[in-house]
Design a protein around this motif. Structure first.
Motif, PDB file in Angstrom:
ATOM      1  N   VAL A   1      22.606  11.198  10.488  1.00  0.00           N
ATOM      2  CA  VAL A   1      21.265  10.250  10.630  1.00  0.00           C
ATOM      3  C   VAL A   1      20.532  10.603   9.298  1.00  0.00           C
TER       4      VAL A   1
ATOM      5  N   TYR B   1      24.913  16.154   8.829  1.00  0.00           N
ATOM      6  CA  TYR B   1      23.871  15.380   9.485  1.00  0.00           C
ATOM      7  C   TYR B   1      23.851  13.982   8.980  1.00  0.00           C
TER       8      TYR B   1
ATOM      9  N   ALA C   1      23.967   3.004  10.594  1.00  0.00           N
ATOM     10  CA  ALA C   1      22.757   3.920  10.683  1.00  0.00           C
ATOM     11  C   ALA C   1      22.031   3.556   9.337  1.00  0.00           C
TER      12      ALA C   1
ATOM     13  N   SER D   1      18.480   2.218   8.888  1.00  0.00           N
ATOM     14  CA  SER D   1      17.218   2.772   8.107  1.00  0.00           C
ATOM     15  C   SER D   1      16.757   1.771   7.156  1.00  0.00           C
TER      16      SER D   1
END
Lengths: 489, 708
Positions: A171, A169, A263, A267
């Motif tokens: 993200v 995963y 990413a 974040s």
């Protein structure tokens, strides 16, 4: 559905932490430099919360270096009715620790079983529940959590990132990595190992691709032929468990790293925005408005870029909470003795050389990321373990909580631990150092019959222990590769 | 795998390569360009030549005899001021103007200044003055001859004719100054009016007619004027009488004018005076002020035993406004004085007084005084109520030099002894064991202690009275005594040795009494030293028995110092303070700049912020301003600029960025770099050699395979 033993382990760990708080051990632990540092300690968080309650910026002065989210979490928990003031905060950290242990358990399942038949799962190094118990009842993690430090938060984020990366995963990995970086800064160095994990899955040795099933393995070890045959069987299972991630084998690692990096940055900016929202009563401390003010100056021409680079530090210095928080580990401003290798070094350093060696110390942490990834291009867990160990050794203000995570993640490496030749020596020496450190501190600070050199000798020995341990991990990893390629080591 | 090793090595070398410019940037020594020539040259050029000039206007005022005036002029010229050997001040820039005349229309004006002495004879001035004798107005004539004399005179003012109206006796210099409003009153300009006594001593041909000896009187005012009254002979026209007159004048002037010189310009040299009291005088330790000229006076009321009651400040704001403000005001040209107060309880001391039947009190000998103040009293600074105003030196410049340069603190402790030790008195040093008139003592550079023995506290009947019942504000009388003691201590700590000694001898023992009284209402305060044997043998012989030589051998003389009402410091004392402070500041600034330059040149690896360069330039500019103002005789601006120069130099030299750095030779950097980089370098070199061998082996194998 968790088993009853899992529930019992989790509840008993929470109970144990609250018990330590109720009998006053937690309060004592907040005074121990091995557990509490300026960057992760509960006093720093409480000081910041006290400032906020009095409508004063928590970053006025240097008494609080905690992140806004840590302060906000403490403020949220402090309003809960409790006998002890810090009990809600300690309970929250205990729950986070349980969550981290569950993640570690799942990670163990992903990493250690490696698709082997159910009959072979019991031959993993430790069972998942035992691994969870080892993390929760590890004295190092236990002390860190009971003392109310922010290290459990950082550890949980790291484990979540590892778990998400093993699952593929991206993200979730980026968000977890950004959160871990937010709390501890050094987890950003896990970017490359996590990229490898996402791409290749847990612990898929590069050598297994060359291993021919049934090939003989000669390992010059005390385990002899029995050990070798079992190892051969387990490692051969890796080859059979080529997962769906192999479908992405053609994906460029660099592209994946850039994607993960992007990413993570997004974040992290989201976390900055959340922190600015927490600090809305102190506009001068908000970071994003300051960055937005600087962006117009970021012209695409070189002169504008140079100008921005020259003016950014002063602007950050004057108006951003992140500078107050992250300058501490980056610039080694606080020379309070700790488990690290640098406090004595910088105390003796010529002032005009200090900035350069602060750069060297931080660069040293990052130096080994790429070489180890080149050497072990498909062993993400090994890379992550190595980087966690290097950070634990070389970070500015390490605590026992970091060491607790390091030792727990190490178990995920599985069978290669059996190649440790001096495991007993390493365990005993760590035990001895854990006794000698407080003893020397007592001699220096309390009894005043020693000086700082006594305590620094222990931290130096701890550094040497780290080096030997890392060399052992690398050696065992090389042995695994050699075993799979039928080399004699 | 070999390719992987190569990539790893390449990565490490790239890492090191990228780190090289960072290493260069982060270890580059930052230091501003300092004007080393100016910093080192200023020490020799300024400290030798920096003098605040002094102008002396001597007015010889004799209305009756021109020949007598000439004799006085001759004596003044030869003995007092203008002799190059005995009066070196003329060489150092002192300007002396003499106006003399027997009446309003017959006078002459002479001037001596350093250039005249250096390049010519003062007689030339005298001749020039004589040539215009007979003009209508003496002062107008003086203005006409001496251009710079006009600077000392206000236009439209009165002339010497107004001075002629001053026939009252004794002559009061301050009232004389009020009358001479045409004379400009500014720092560094002093007036000496030399006059003959109205009730002149008469030396007759017959010694029997001389009932008493000739008398001289010197009155030094609280402003910038003094009156010297000389004895005059009734019939001075004969040569014999003039000879006697000359002898008498010489004796009188020999005794009085050195005192005058000590008061007005003795500190002009700016050099340390020899101790005269047997101990090191505070003046020899430098002024107790900060580089910016700030002085904080911390007033502590220390009650040793408050159980039966204790003293507190009544209304400190009022006390400060009424009693201390005049002191602060008069000292403001030289330094910035501020006050703070506190009340301390249970301030016991290990020094106990011994009961003395002679004094009917407990006495403290001088030997016990240094240990009197106990370190546990907690004389904190900055915690009490404080009255502070802006510094005399404007520090709100572009670069504030007061950062890191703390103000100087003088403590003044009012000690209330416990009931069982009252009354407690301090004995003066010396064999007499006389109680101190002010019951106080001072410690150089620290401050002073005044012992207060209140009666009211003993009258409290019950022990343990609570709260405000035990508090007793200082009475008005006690406050005045305290102010007197404070000013006396300040005078002892601030004034020069010579000035303080003069005050001790001639001015009530150096004690300031509040409120101050002048000489007319308290003439007994001055001290007449008595008869002095003055006649020399040759002079006696020259009289050749024509008069009684015994009457001439005794010339009585007296000196009066007038106190400054309310402030405690006369204007001429403040002038001396300004001269001393500016000279000290300039010297300190030049020494600091010189030391900084030498240190910077010596320590090549000393890193300095740009702020130090700015402060050095500011200090040099302020020094130039101080020199320029000194040349103009502008005391206020010279003192201000000197203070700023000292502040900037002090701030530059004491910059924490310098003090925090360790001084080490460049070779020590080897010890810095080797422990970390040598192991890494060795591993790299080993890896490179290994790779090279591997590549060579592969190349050989390829060549071998290619050959076969």
């Amino acid at each position: 559905m968790p088993s009853s033993s899992t529930v019992i382990i989790c509840l008993s760990s929470v109970f144990l932490r609250l018990t330590l708080l109720s009998i006053g051990v937690s309060e004592y632990l907040t005074t121990r430099i091995e557990v509490t540092t300026l960057s992760n300690g509960l006093p720093s968080i409480k000081e910041g919360a006290h400032f906020v309650n009095n409508n004063v910026s928590p970053y006025d002065g240097s008494s609080s270096r905690a992140t806004p989210i840590s302060i906000q979490l403490y403020q949220l928990t402090s309003v809960w009715p409790a006998v002890h003031q810090d009990a809600p905060h300690c309970l929250l950290l205990a729950i986070i620790d349980v969550l981290a242990a569950v993640l570690l358990r799942n990670l163990s399942k992903l990493a250690c079983t490696r698709g082997a038949p159910p009959t072979e799962q019991s031959k993993a190094v430790v069972s998942p529940d035992l691994l969870m118990a080892m993390y929760l009842f590890n004295p190092l993690s236990l002390m860190s959590s009971a003392a109310g430090t922010s290290t459990p938060l950082e550890n949980c984020c790291i484990l979540l990132a590892l778990h998400a990366a093993c699952k593929g995963y991206l993200v979730m990995t980026a968000v977890s990595l950004a959160a871990a970086t937010y709390f501890g800064l050094y987890p950003i160095l896990l970017l490359v190992p996590l990229t490898v994990l996402i791409k290749c899955g847990p612990d898929q040795t590069s050598a297994t691709q060359k291993l021919k099933p049934g090939a003989g393995v000669k390992v010059r070890s005390e385990g002899g032929a029995i050990q070798s045959s079992r190892l051969q069987r387990e490692l051969a299972a890796d080859l059979q468990s080529s997962s769906a991630r192999n479908r992405r084998s053609s994906t460029s690692v660099v592209f994946l790293a850039l994607l993960l990096c992007l990413a993570t940055i997004i974040s992290f900016l989201a976390l900055l925005a959340l922190s600015d929202l927490i600090l809305q009563d102190f506009p001068s401390e908000q970071c994003l408005p300051m960055l937005m003010r600087q962006i117009p100056a970021l012209n695409l021409n070189l002169s504008g870029l140079m100008h921005t680079c020259s003016t950014l530090p002063s602007a950050v210095q004057s108006s951003c909470w992140a500078f107050s928080v992250y300058r501490l580990p980056l610039l080694f401003e606080d020379l309070t003795p700790n488990l690290g290798q640098w406090w004595y070094f910088f105390a003796q350093m010529f002032p005009d050389q200090r900035l350069f060696f602060a750069f060297v110390a931080n660069a040293l942490c990052a130096l080994f990321v790429v070489p180890s990834a080149i050497r072990f291009p498909s062993r993400g867990l090994l890379l992550a373990t190595l980087q966690i160990g290097i950070s634990c050794m070389l970070r500015a203000y390490p605590s026992v909580g970091d060491l607790g995570l390091y030792l727990s993640v190490l178990i995920l490496l599985g069978p290669q631990l059996q190649f440790f030749k001096i495991g007993l020596f390493l365990a005993n020496s760590l035990l001895l150092l854990s006794v000698l450190g407080p003893a020397m501190w007592h001699q220096w600070i309390d009894a005043e019959s020693a000086n700082s050199n006594f305590y620094y000798s222990i931290t130096l020995l701890l550094g040497a222990w780290h080096v030997v341990f890392l060399v052992q991990i690398l050696t065992s990893a090389l042995k695994v590769e050699a075993a799979l390629t039928s080399k004699v080591i | 795998m070999a390719r992987g090793k190569t990539y790893i090595l390449l990565w490490i070398f790239l890492f090191l390569l990228a780190g090289a410019p960072i290493w260069w940037k982060l270890t580059k020594i930052q230091r501003p360009n300092l004007p080393h020539d100016g910093m080192q040259g200023i020490l020799t050029s300024i400290t030798v030549g920096f003098k605040l000039p002094i102008k002396i206007l001597i007015i010889l005022h004799f209305r009756h005899s021109e020949r007598f005036a000439n004799v006085v002029l001759e004596q003044v010229s030869s003995r007092l001021l203008l002799d190059r050997e005995t009066s070196p001040q003329v060489e150092k820039g002192m300007h002396v103007h003499v106006i003399t005349g027997t009446n309003a229309t017959d006078c002459m004006c002479l001037t001596w200044r350093s250039q005249s002495v250096m390049h010519g004879s003062p007689i030339q001035g005298a001749e020039a003055a004589a040539s215009v004798r007979g003009e209508a107005d003496c002062l107008a004539m003086a203005v006409g001859i001496l251009g710079d004399m006009a600077a000392m005179l206000k236009p439209g003012g009165s002339s010497l004719q107004e001075l002629s109206a001053a026939d009252e006796q004794p002559v009061h210099p301050d009232k004389l100054m009020e009358r001479l409003h045409s004379l400009r009153d500014e720092p560094g300009t002093y007036f000496l009016i030399v006059s003959s006594m109205t009730s002149s001593f008469a030396i007759h041909d017959t010694p029997e007619a001389s009932p008493e000896g000739p008398a001289a009187e010197l009155i030094i005012g609280s402003q910038r004027a003094a009156v010297l009254t000389l004895p005059q002979i009734v019939h001075p026209d004969s040569d014999t009488m003039l000879s006697i007159q000359r002898h008498v004048l010489r004796n009188a002037l020999d005794r009085t004018v050195p005192i005058l010189a000590a008061a007005f310009w003795q500190d002009y040299d700016g050099e340390a005076q020899a101790p005269t009291l047997g101990t090191l005088h505070p003046s020899q330790q430098g002024l107790p002020v900060s580089a910016a000229g700030e002085l904080l006076l911390s007033l502590s009321l220390c009650n040793a035993d408050p159980e039966l009651g204790y003293l507190v400040w009544g209304d400190f704001d009022q006390l400060s406004q009424l009693l201390l403000e005049p002191v602060k005001e008069v000292l403001s040209p030289a330094l910035s004085l501020s006050f703070e107060s506190q009340v301390l309880l249970y301030t016991t001391t290990s020094v106990k007084g011994a009961w003395s039947d002679n004094h009917t009190s407990y006495v403290l000998p001088q030997s016990k005084l240094p240990r009197f103040v106990d370190g546990h009293w907690g004389l904190n600074v900055g915690g009490g109520s404080r009255k502070y105003e802006g510094a005399g030196v404007d520090l709100q410049a572009a670069v504030n030099p007061s950062n890191g340069v703390p103000e100087h603190v003088l403590h003044f402790v009012t000690y209330v002894p416990p009931p069982e030790q009252r009354p407690l008195v301090v004995l003066l040093p010396g064999p007499g064991k006389v109680p101190s008139p002010t019951n106080s003592f001072y410690l150089p550079s620290w401050g002073g202690v005044h012992i207060l023995n209140p009666e009211v506290l003993v009258q409290i009947p019950s022990r343990g009275a609570a709260g405000r019942d035990r508090q007793h504000p200082l009475t008005k009388t006690q406050e005045e005594i305290l102010v007197s003691s404070i000013v006396t201590t300040l005078r002892a700590l601030l004034l020069t040795d010579s000035t303080d000694t003069l005050r001790q001898k001639f001015g009530r023992g150096g004690i300031y009494y509040f409120p101050a009284t002048d000489v007319q209402t308290n003439s007994e305060g001055s001290t007449i030293l008595g008869q002095v044997d003055a006649a020399e043998a040759s002079v006696s012989n020259s009289l050749d028995g024509k008069m009684d030589s015994a009457s001439l051998e005794s010339v009585s003389w007296s000196v009066h110092f007038l106190d400054a009402p309310h402030s405690g410091f006369t204007l001429w004392e403040v002038d001396g303070l300004m001269r001393r402070r500016s000279a000290d500041a300039v010297k300190s600034a030049a020494e600091l700049l010189n030391s900084l330059s030498l240190m910077v040149l010596e320590l090549r690896n000393l890193e300095m912020p740009d702020l130090i360069g700015q402060q050095v330039h500011q200090a040099l500019a302020s020094l130039d301003q101080a020199v320029e103002a000194a040349q103009k005789g502008d005391y206020a601006n010279a003192c201000k600029a000197a203070g700023m120069a000292h502040s900037f130099a002090e701030a530059a030299f004491s910059n924490p960025a310098i003090l925090a750095q360790l001084s080490y030779p460049p070779s020590h950097l080897v010890g810095v770099y080797v422990p970390l980089f040598l192991p890494l370098g060795m591993s790299l070199v080993q890896a490179v050699i290994s790779e090279a061998k591997q590549l060579r082996k592969i190349a050989k194998s390829a060549t071998y395979l290619h050959g076969h």
